[in-house]
Design a protein around this motif. Structure first.
Motif, PDB file in Angstrom:
ATOM      1  N   LYS A  33      30.563  74.045  38.684  1.00 15.68           N
ATOM      2  CA  LYS A  33      31.668  75.178  39.031  1.00 15.68           C
ATOM      3  C   LYS A  33      32.072  75.702  38.146  1.00 15.68           C
ATOM      4  O   LYS A  33      31.887  77.123  38.579  1.00 15.68           O
ATOM      5  CB  LYS A  33      32.470  74.107  39.987  1.00 15.68           C
ATOM      6  N   ALA A  34      32.320  75.790  36.944  1.00 13.92           N
ATOM      7  CA  ALA A  34      33.069  75.936  36.442  1.00 13.92           C
ATOM      8  C   ALA A  34      31.172  76.882  35.598  1.00 13.92           C
ATOM      9  O   ALA A  34      31.504  78.140  36.065  1.00 13.92           O
ATOM     10  CB  ALA A  34      33.163  75.618  34.905  1.00 13.92           C
ATOM     11  N   ALA A  35      30.431  76.040  35.677  1.00 13.18           N
ATOM     12  CA  ALA A  35      28.811  77.160  35.343  1.00 13.18           C
ATOM     13  C   ALA A  35      29.322  78.272  36.356  1.00 13.18           C
ATOM     14  O   ALA A  35      28.759  79.585  35.602  1.00 13.18           O
ATOM     15  CB  ALA A  35      28.016  76.480  34.620  1.00 13.18           C
ATOM     16  N   MET A  36      29.007  78.064  37.599  1.00 14.59           N
ATOM     17  CA  MET A  36      29.443  79.147  38.344  1.00 14.59           C
ATOM     18  C   MET A  36      29.684  80.054  38.263  1.00 14.59           C
ATOM     19  O   MET A  36      29.665  81.777  38.256  1.00 14.59           O
ATOM     20  CB  MET A  36      29.221  78.354  39.734  1.00 14.59           C
ATOM     21  N   SER A  37      31.143  79.584  38.228  1.00 16.02           N
ATOM     22  CA  SER A  37      32.382  81.022  37.931  1.00 16.02           C
ATOM     23  C   SER A  37      32.191  82.244  36.182  1.00 16.02           C
ATOM     24  O   SER A  37      31.975  82.613  36.052  1.00 16.02           O
ATOM     25  CB  SER A  37      33.744  80.564  38.277  1.00 16.02           C
ATOM     26  N   THR A  38      32.002  81.158  35.718  1.00 17.63           N
ATOM     27  CA  THR A  38      31.994  82.061  33.846  1.00 17.63           C
ATOM     28  C   THR A  38      30.676  82.837  34.120  1.00 17.63           C
ATOM     29  O   THR A  38      30.110  83.260  32.964  1.00 17.63           O
ATOM     30  CB  THR A  38      31.062  80.731  32.877  1.00 17.63           C
ATOM     31  N   PHE A  39      28.977  82.128  34.415  1.00 21.84           N
ATOM     32  CA  PHE A  39      28.451  83.249  34.438  1.00 21.84           C
ATOM     33  C   PHE A  39      27.930  83.845  35.490  1.00 21.84           C
ATOM     34  O   PHE A  39      26.907  84.475  36.010  1.00 21.84           O
ATOM     35  CB  PHE A  39      26.859  81.739  33.796  1.00 21.84           C
ATOM     36  N   GLY A  40      28.578  83.333  37.157  1.00 19.71           N
ATOM     37  CA  GLY A  40      28.069  84.546  37.760  1.00 19.71           C
ATOM     38  C   GLY A  40      26.767  83.930  38.242  1.00 19.71           C
ATOM     39  O   GLY A  40      26.111  84.845  38.902  1.00 19.71           O
ATOM     40  N   VAL A  41      26.826  82.826  38.630  1.00 22.47           N
ATOM     41  CA  VAL A  41      25.366  82.225  39.432  1.00 22.47           C
ATOM     42  C   VAL A  41      26.062  82.212  40.532  1.00 22.47           C
ATOM     43  O   VAL A  41      27.064  81.114  40.744  1.00 22.47           O
ATOM     44  CB  VAL A  41      24.740  81.753  38.768  1.00 22.47           C
ATOM     45  N   SER A  42      25.459  81.610  41.374  1.00 19.07           N
ATOM     46  CA  SER A  42      25.258  80.604  42.775  1.00 19.07           C
ATOM     47  C   SER A  42      25.016  78.863  42.517  1.00 19.07           C
ATOM     48  O   SER A  42      24.571  78.388  41.780  1.00 19.07           O
ATOM     49  CB  SER A  42      24.213  81.143  43.741  1.00 19.07           C
ATOM     50  N   TRP A  43      25.758  78.022  43.289  1.00  9.80           N
ATOM     51  CA  TRP A  43      25.065  76.874  42.812  1.00  9.80           C
ATOM     52  C   TRP A  43      24.102  76.555  42.314  1.00  9.80           C
ATOM     53  O   TRP A  43      22.869  76.094  42.271  1.00  9.80           O
ATOM     54  CB  TRP A  43      25.314  76.474  44.405  1.00  9.80           C
ATOM     55  N   ARG A  44      22.585  77.705  43.721  1.00 12.16           N
ATOM     56  CA  ARG A  44      21.312  76.957  43.173  1.00 12.16           C
ATOM     57  C   ARG A  44      20.840  77.402  41.962  1.00 12.16           C
ATOM     58  O   ARG A  44      19.616  77.007  41.448  1.00 12.16           O
ATOM     59  CB  ARG A  44      20.463  77.324  44.327  1.00 12.16           C
ATOM     60  N   GLY A  45      21.685  78.522  41.038  1.00  6.82           N
ATOM     61  CA  GLY A  45      21.805  78.875  40.180  1.00  6.82           C
ATOM     62  C   GLY A  45      21.297  78.475  39.074  1.00  6.82           C
ATOM     63  O   GLY A  45      21.224  78.731  37.634  1.00  6.82           O
ATOM     64  N   VAL A  46      22.664  77.321  39.000  1.00  6.78           N
ATOM     65  CA  VAL A  46      22.384  76.129  38.322  1.00  6.78           C
ATOM     66  C   VAL A  46      21.512  74.750  38.152  1.00  6.78           C
ATOM     67  O   VAL A  46      21.742  74.169  39.318  1.00  6.78           O
ATOM     68  CB  VAL A  46      23.784  75.360  38.320  1.00  6.78           C
ATOM     69  N   TYR A  47      20.762  74.628  36.962  1.00  6.71           N
ATOM     70  CA  TYR A  47      19.386  73.664  37.738  1.00  6.71           C
ATOM     71  C   TYR A  47      20.424  72.294  37.351  1.00  6.71           C
ATOM     72  O   TYR A  47      19.490  71.942  37.666  1.00  6.71           O
ATOM     73  CB  TYR A  47      17.985  74.182  36.381  1.00  6.71           C
ATOM     74  N   SER A  48      20.808  72.638  36.133  1.00 10.89           N
ATOM     75  CA  SER A  48      21.463  71.202  35.288  1.00 10.89           C
ATOM     76  C   SER A  48      22.741  70.978  35.476  1.00 10.89           C
ATOM     77  O   SER A  48      22.315  72.554  33.507  1.00 10.89           O
ATOM     78  CB  SER A  48      20.457  69.692  35.052  1.00 10.89           C
ATOM     79  N   VAL A  49      23.544  70.660  34.821  1.00  3.35           N
ATOM     80  CA  VAL A  49      24.273  70.085  33.566  1.00  3.35           C
ATOM     81  C   VAL A  49      24.237  68.889  32.772  1.00  3.35           C
ATOM     82  O   VAL A  49      24.130  68.059  32.977  1.00  3.35           O
ATOM     83  CB  VAL A  49      25.917  70.646  34.149  1.00  3.35           C
ATOM     84  N   ARG A  50      24.361  69.411  31.311  1.00  2.00           N
ATOM     85  CA  ARG A  50      24.225  68.306  30.234  1.00  2.00           C
ATOM     86  C   ARG A  50      25.167  67.964  29.860  1.00  2.00           C
ATOM     87  O   ARG A  50      25.666  68.767  28.935  1.00  2.00           O
ATOM     88  CB  ARG A  50      22.819  67.502  29.972  1.00  2.00           C
ATOM     89  N   VAL A  51      25.940  66.950  29.260  1.00  2.00           N
ATOM     90  CA  VAL A  51      27.068  66.823  28.867  1.00  2.00           C
ATOM     91  C   VAL A  51      26.159  66.359  26.918  1.00  2.00           C
ATOM     92  O   VAL A  51      25.483  66.405  27.182  1.00  2.00           O
ATOM     93  CB  VAL A  51      27.900  65.034  29.088  1.00  2.00           C
ATOM     94  N   LEU A  52      27.719  67.406  25.906  1.00  2.00           N
ATOM     95  CA  LEU A  52      27.338  67.231  25.265  1.00  2.00           C
ATOM     96  C   LEU A  52      27.854  67.148  23.598  1.00  2.00           C
ATOM     97  O   LEU A  52      29.369  66.411  24.355  1.00  2.00           O
ATOM     98  CB  LEU A  52      27.119  69.114  23.911  1.00  2.00           C
TER      99      LEU A  52
END
Length: 446
Positions: A33-52
């Motif tokens: 959700k943070a990536a969607m809001s920060t980078f202006g993409v939809s739910w399907r626009g995020v392929y994956s998030v990986r912890v660093l």
């Protein structure tokens, strides 16, 4: 809960997902959700998030499924141990591969297993040497099954492997299978599991059946597998040279003293100085044909050649003999069938069914001799010369040869007595029935 750093990757393109950026969140879904809001993409626009952790995120990640083809990322690849089990490609074959890559590019993927090259180590080298882009893909058990069997199937189709290399690989497979069989039996003894019939194991594992199987799989004869097995026992070093293609099977056998000693050629008999001389009507003359015959061993050394030359009278004598033979043949042809049969020796020896069969067979031969033999012999000579090369004889030619070699009925003989395996001309044997030697005819012919 403390927030973590997450690397967010966008929707894949051509199998590769690019980094969108880094966000902070407590868990995976909040990070998306943070990536969607920060980078202006939809739910399907995020392929994956990986912890660093403290490391920096990779700019791209592979988004392909296992086994899916993908472009080579430029990293150095090493051959897998299963691939190195087979010898490398020869210089001539590798040169042909380079020329093919230069003309048509990279047509096959490099197959990886455990991060190393399972299939295509020579293609990988050629692709990099030529500088063409190529793809790699991961080995998957669903598509290719066992990795060792996959490597075997790929390398057994190689045409650059010599007979010795194929036989060496067959020996390794046979010994490896035999070792697995021994381990299985020992394990069964320890655990109390009933072992298979030892006779069956002997036939199918380390014995003839196993050798036949590996020989067939590698495209070599059973004899070659046995020979290379002896080479391996005598010298593992020579076996490895054979496997690399540095020596052939005959060379390895001769090197280790396993080859049968060649029989020395017998010394030719001394040829006398007058080897070309021949005595014609008491006069000594030189003849080139006689000299060649002596050199070839047709005329033994020390045997004198004497010829009586009839001169001009020879032609008259030969012509007279030919005319006499023609008259005799014409007389025989004028005989009726009964008269002709009566002249044959077996006509007064055979009786009953045997005599009837002999009569039919002999008359059939007479008709063939009068109407067919000459034309069939002429046809066979021309056809064999036109279609048969060398010593090969086809089934049709062989059948015609057998027919032309059948001797005339006056040379046929009665079937031998029963104590010699025959029927004594009766065609049948007591208790047994039809005679197996003459097949019920009562007579034998060639």
């Amino acid at each position: 809960m403390a927030e973590k750093r997450w690397a967010a990757y966008g929707r894949p393109e051509n199998g590769v997902a690019a980094l969108l950026g880094v966000v902070e969140a407590e868990a995976e879904k909040p990070a998306i959700k943070a990536a969607m809001s920060t980078f202006g993409v939809s739910w399907r626009g995020v392929y994956s998030v990986r912890v660093l952790g403290s490391e920096e995120p990779a700019a791209f990640v592979d988004a392909r499924k296992p086994g899916e083809s993908r472009p080579w990322d430029g990293s150095d690849l090493e051959p897998h141990a299963l691939s190195l089990r087979y010898p490398g490609m020869g210089d001539a074959a590798y040169k042909d591969l380079l020329e093919s890559v230069q003309s048509v590019g990279a047509k096959e993927d490099i197959v990886l297993f455990e991060g190393k090259i399972l299939d295509g180590r020579h293609r990988y080298k050629a692709y990099r040497e030529v500088g063409v882009p190529f793809n790699v893909r991961e080995w998957t058990p669903e598509e290719w099954g066992d990795p060792l069997k996959f490597v075997k199937a790929k390398n057994q189709a190689r045409r650059d492997l010599t007979v010795g290399q194929r036989a060496a690989l067959a020996v390794e497979d046979r010994d490896k299978d035999a070792g697995k069989g021994r381990e299985t039996r020992q394990s069964n003894l320890k655990t109390g599991v009933e072992s298979p019939d030892p006779r069956r194991f002997k036939n199918e594992s380390s014995g003839g059946r196993a050798t036949e199987n590996v020989a067939k799989a590698h495209g070599v004869s059973v004899g070659y597998v046995h020979e290379v097995g002896k080479i391996r026992e005598a010298s593992p070093e020579t076996f490895e040279q054979l496997k690399r293609g540095e020596v052939s099977i005959p060379e390895a056998r001769e090197k280790l003293g396993l080859a049968k000693p060649k029989k020395p050629k017998p010394e030719p008999d001394p040829v006398p100085s007058d080897s070309g001389l021949v005595t014609v009507n008491g006069e000594r003359k030189y003849d080139e044909g006689v000299e060649r015959a002596r050199a070839a061993g047709v005329i033994p050394a020390g045997v004198a050649v004497t010829v009586e030359d009839p001169g001009d009278e020879a032609g008259d004598v030969i012509q007279a003999v030919r005319e006499e033979q023609a008259e005799e043949a014409a007389k025989v042809d004028d005989l009726t069938d009964d008269e002709w049969i009566a002249r044959l020796p077996l006509a007064s020896v055979l009786t009953g069914v045997s005599l009837t069969r002999f009569r039919m067979d002999a008359l059939f031969f007479r008709a063939f001799e009068q109407k067919m033999r000459g034309s069939l012999k002429a046809f066979y000579g021309k056809a064999a010369k036109a279609y048969y090369k060398g010593s090969f004889r086809g089934v049709v030619g062989y059948g015609i040869e057998r027919l032309l070699r059948v001797e005339p009925p006056d040379r046929w003989r009665k079937c031998p007595p029963t104590d010699k395996g025959g029927c004594d001309g009766k065609g049948t044997v007591p208790i047994v029935g039809e005679c197996g030697l003459c097949h019920g005819r009562g007579y034998l012919s060639k």
